[in-house]
Design a protein around this motif. Structure first.
Motif, short mmCIF file in Angstrom:
data_model
loop_
_atom_site.label_atom_id
_atom_site.label_comp_id
_atom_site.label_asym_id
_atom_site.label_seq_id
_atom_site.Cartn_x
_atom_site.Cartn_y
_atom_site.Cartn_z
N ALA A 97 9.64 -8.84 8.39
CA ALA A 97 9.73 -10.00 7.51
C ALA A 97 11.19 -10.36 7.24
CB ALA A 97 9.02 -9.72 6.20
N ASN A 98 11.44 -11.65 7.07
CA ASN A 98 12.79 -12.12 6.77
C ASN A 98 13.12 -11.95 5.29
OD1 ASN A 98 13.39 -13.03 9.39
ND2 ASN A 98 12.35 -14.97 9.03
N LEU A 99 14.34 -11.53 5.02
CA LEU A 99 14.89 -11.52 3.66
C LEU A 99 15.67 -12.81 3.48
CD1 LEU A 99 16.22 -7.85 3.46
CD2 LEU A 99 14.33 -8.80 2.15
N ARG A 100 15.33 -13.59 2.47
CA ARG A 100 15.99 -14.88 2.26
C ARG A 100 16.72 -14.91 0.93
NH1 ARG A 100 14.49 -18.91 5.82
NH2 ARG A 100 12.84 -18.32 7.29
N ASN A 101 17.69 -15.80 0.84
CA ASN A 101 18.48 -15.89 -0.39
C ASN A 101 17.83 -16.76 -1.46
OD1 ASN A 101 18.88 -18.32 0.97
ND2 ASN A 101 20.96 -18.58 0.19
N LYS A 102 16.75 -17.47 -1.08
CA LYS A 102 16.02 -18.31 -2.03
C LYS A 102 14.51 -18.15 -1.77
CE LYS A 102 19.60 -21.92 -2.12
NZ LYS A 102 19.87 -23.36 -1.83
N PRO A 103 13.69 -18.38 -2.79
CA PRO A 103 12.24 -18.26 -2.59
C PRO A 103 11.64 -19.50 -1.94
CG PRO A 103 12.69 -18.80 -4.87
CD PRO A 103 14.03 -18.62 -4.21
N THR A 104 12.13 -19.83 -0.76
CA THR A 104 11.64 -20.97 -0.01
C THR A 104 12.07 -20.84 1.44
OG1 THR A 104 11.72 -23.39 0.20
CG2 THR A 104 13.68 -22.31 -0.64
N ILE A 105 11.29 -21.40 2.35
CA ILE A 105 11.67 -21.38 3.76
C ILE A 105 12.68 -22.47 4.06
CG2 ILE A 105 10.79 -21.67 6.11
CD1 ILE A 105 8.17 -20.46 5.21
N SER A 106 12.41 -23.64 3.51
CA SER A 106 13.29 -24.78 3.74
C SER A 106 14.54 -24.68 2.87
CB SER A 106 12.54 -26.08 3.43
OG SER A 106 13.39 -27.19 3.57
N GLY A 129 4.77 -25.72 -2.27
CA GLY A 129 4.16 -26.26 -1.08
C GLY A 129 3.52 -25.20 -0.22
N VAL A 130 3.84 -25.22 1.08
CA VAL A 130 3.24 -24.28 2.02
C VAL A 130 3.89 -22.90 1.96
CG1 VAL A 130 2.56 -26.12 3.60
CG2 VAL A 130 4.79 -25.04 3.87
N ASP A 131 4.97 -22.76 1.19
CA ASP A 131 5.67 -21.48 1.14
C ASP A 131 4.83 -20.38 0.51
OD1 ASP A 131 7.75 -22.72 2.30
OD2 ASP A 131 9.11 -22.65 0.59
N GLY A 142 17.43 -10.23 -2.28
CA GLY A 142 16.83 -11.45 -1.79
C GLY A 142 15.35 -11.57 -2.11
N PHE A 143 14.69 -12.43 -1.32
CA PHE A 143 13.28 -12.76 -1.53
C PHE A 143 12.51 -12.53 -0.23
CE2 PHE A 143 15.83 -15.17 -4.46
CZ PHE A 143 15.11 -15.17 -5.66
N VAL A 144 11.23 -12.09 -0.36
CA VAL A 144 10.35 -11.89 0.78
C VAL A 144 9.05 -12.64 0.51
CG1 VAL A 144 9.21 -10.21 2.28
CG2 VAL A 144 11.30 -9.58 1.08
N ALA A 145 8.54 -13.34 1.51
CA ALA A 145 7.28 -14.07 1.36
C ALA A 145 6.12 -13.10 1.16
CB ALA A 145 7.03 -14.94 2.58
#
Length: 367
Positions: A97-106, A129-131, A142-145
Motif C-alpha cells: 500500500a502507498n503511504l501518502r502525505n494527505k488523506p486523498t489520492i488526488s 468521494g471515491v477515496d 502519513g496516511f494509508v487507504a
C-alpha cells in the motif's frame, strides 16, 4: 395560693370572698390569658414566607434540574474528548500500500510503500468521494487507504491469483482468518462477486469482497476448479467433431432450434423462388451462439457457437493456456494449435469476428 386581706392583714384562702377575721371583702385574682403565638413578633412573618419559597425552589432544583446539568456536562466532556483525542487502532496491510502525505489520492504525494503484512497504528479519518476512509498513522508518517487494510494479519500466499474475478456458483462461507476458531465473516449466495487474491499454504483462498473486506474460502483446490463457473467435463472427438455430456446436449438443443427454423421457412409461402432463396441464405449463413459459464480444469468456458458446418467452444483464457490444458487431457495438438490425425478441421486459436464477443479463444471443429 392564698389571698391577703387589705383591711387586717389576715391570710385567707384563694377561694374566700370575705376575710374570716374582719369580714372585709377580698379582691379575687384574675388569671392572665396566654398570649397568642407570634402575636408579639409580627416581623417574623415575611422571613418565614421567604424561607418556605427558597426551600421549595431548592427541592425542585435537586429533583429535576441537577441531574440534567450533570448529564449535559458529562456528554459535553465526552464529546470533546472524543473529538480531540480519537482512539488509535491497529491494522495490517493486506497488499503493498502507498503511504501518502494527505488523506486523498488526488493531489497527494506518495511518501513510500507499506509491505503486505505490516502492522500499523493510527486513527481513522474520513475520505472524500471515491477515496473512502483513511488511516492517519500515529507515528506521523502519513496516511494509508483503509481499503488496503484489515484488522487481521494476513497469512503468506503461496500462489497469486492476480485479483481474478469470480462469481460464486452457490452458497459459500467466507471466514475472517484461516485459523480453526475463526469467526464467520459472511455467507454469500450464488451470484455474489468476489476477487480472488491468492492461495495459502493451508489450502484457503484469500478473497476481497464487493464491500472491500478481506476474507478466506476453505478448500482452495475446489474453488480453483470452479473459477470459470460450475465444473464441467468436456468430451470431444476431433475425428468426428462430436461433443458429449452437457456440451453435446446444448449443441443438440441448438440443432433442434435451427431445424425448426428451417421447417418454418419451407412451410412458408413466398412470392417466387428468388424470395425463397434469399430467405434461406439469411438463415444458412447465420451462426447461433449461447453464453455458458462453466469451468474446465482451470479454464473458463464462456460460450458455444453453432455455425453452418462447424461448432465452436469459447474460453476466457489465452490460446496458449487452452492448448496446454487440452494437451494435459491427452489430446495431440501441434504448435499451430491443430489437432493431429483428423480429416476435418479441428483447432484452437484466438477468436475473430462475432466470436470475439464470447471469449478470447475458440476451439472449433468442422468442415
Amino acid at each position: 395560693m392564698s389571698n391577703i386581706c387589705a383591711s387586717c392583714g389576715a391570710t385567707a384562702t384563694k377561694e374566700a370572698a370575705f376575710c374570716a377575721s374582719c369580714g372585709h371583702a377580698l379582691k379575687p385574682k384574675i388569671a392572665k390569658k396566654p398570649a397568642k403565638p407570634s402575636a408579639n413578633r409580627p416581623w417574623r412573618m415575611p422571613f418565614v414566607a421567604v424561607f418556605a419559597v427558597l426551600a421549595m425552589a431548592a427541592l425542585y432544583f435537586w429533583l429535576f434540574i441537577a441531574d440534567d446539568l450533570k448529564r449535559d456536562t458529562s456528554l459535553s466532556t465526552t464529546e470533546v474528548g472524543e473529538a480531540s483525542n480519537p482512539e488509535a487502532q491497529i491494522f495490517f496491510a493486506m497488499t503493498d500500500a502507498n503511504l501518502r502525505n494527505k488523506p486523498t489520492i488526488s493531489g497527494s504525494e506518495i511518501l513510500g510503500k507499506l509491505p503486505r503484512g505490516s502492522q500499523v497504528t493510527g486513527t481513522i479519518q474520513p475520505g472524500s468521494g471515491v477515496d473512502g476512509g483513511w488511516l492517519e498513522l500515529s507515528d506521523g508518517n502519513g496516511f494509508v487507504a483503509l481499503a488496503n487494510l484489515s484488522q487481521f494479519k494476513p497469512p503468506a500466499l503461496v500462489k497469486l491469483l492476480n485479483d481474478q474475478p469470480w462469481v460464486a456458483d452457490g452458497f459459500i462461507d467466507v471466514w475472517a482468518t484461516t485459523l480453526a476458531d475463526s469467526a464467520l465473516l459472511d455467507r454469500l449466495r450464488a451470484g455474489a462477486s468476489l476477487t480472488l487474491v491468492g492461495t495459502t499454504a493451508d489450502n484457503f483462498v484469500e478473497v476481497k469482497l464487493a464491500d472491500g473486506r478481506y476474507g478466506y474460502l476453505a478448500d482452495a483446490p475446489s474453488i480453483l476448479a470452479r473459477i470459470g463457473g460450475k465444473p464441467i467435463t468436456i468430451g470431444f472427438n476431433p475425428q468426428t467433431c462430436a461433443f458429449s455430456g452437457e456440451i453435446g446436449a446444448e449443441f443438440a438443443k441448438i440443432g433442434a432450434q435451427l431445424r425448426a427454423q428451417w421447417q418454418a421457412l419451407e412451410a412458408k409461402e413466398f412470392a417466387n423462388d428468388a424470395a425463397r432463396q434469399k430467405a434461406y441464405a439469411v438463415v444458412e449463413g447465420k451462426s447461433k451462439y449461447l453464453r455458458l459459464r462453466r469451468s474446465f480444469a482451470g479454464l473458463s468456458l464462456t460460450g458455444l457457437g453453432q455455425h453452418y458446418e462447424s461448432q465452436s467452444l469459447y474460453f476466457d483464457d489465452p490460446p496458449a493456456k487452452v492448448m496446454e490444458i487440452f494437451r494435459a487431457q491427452g489430446f495431440d495438438i501441434g504448435r499451430d494449435g491443430l489437432f493431429a490425425g483428423t480429416d476435418l478441421y479441428a483447432g484452437i486459436a484466438a477468436t475473430r469476428g462475432e466470436g470475439a464477443a464470447y471469449g478470447k479463444t475458440e476451439l472449433s471443429c468442422g468442415v
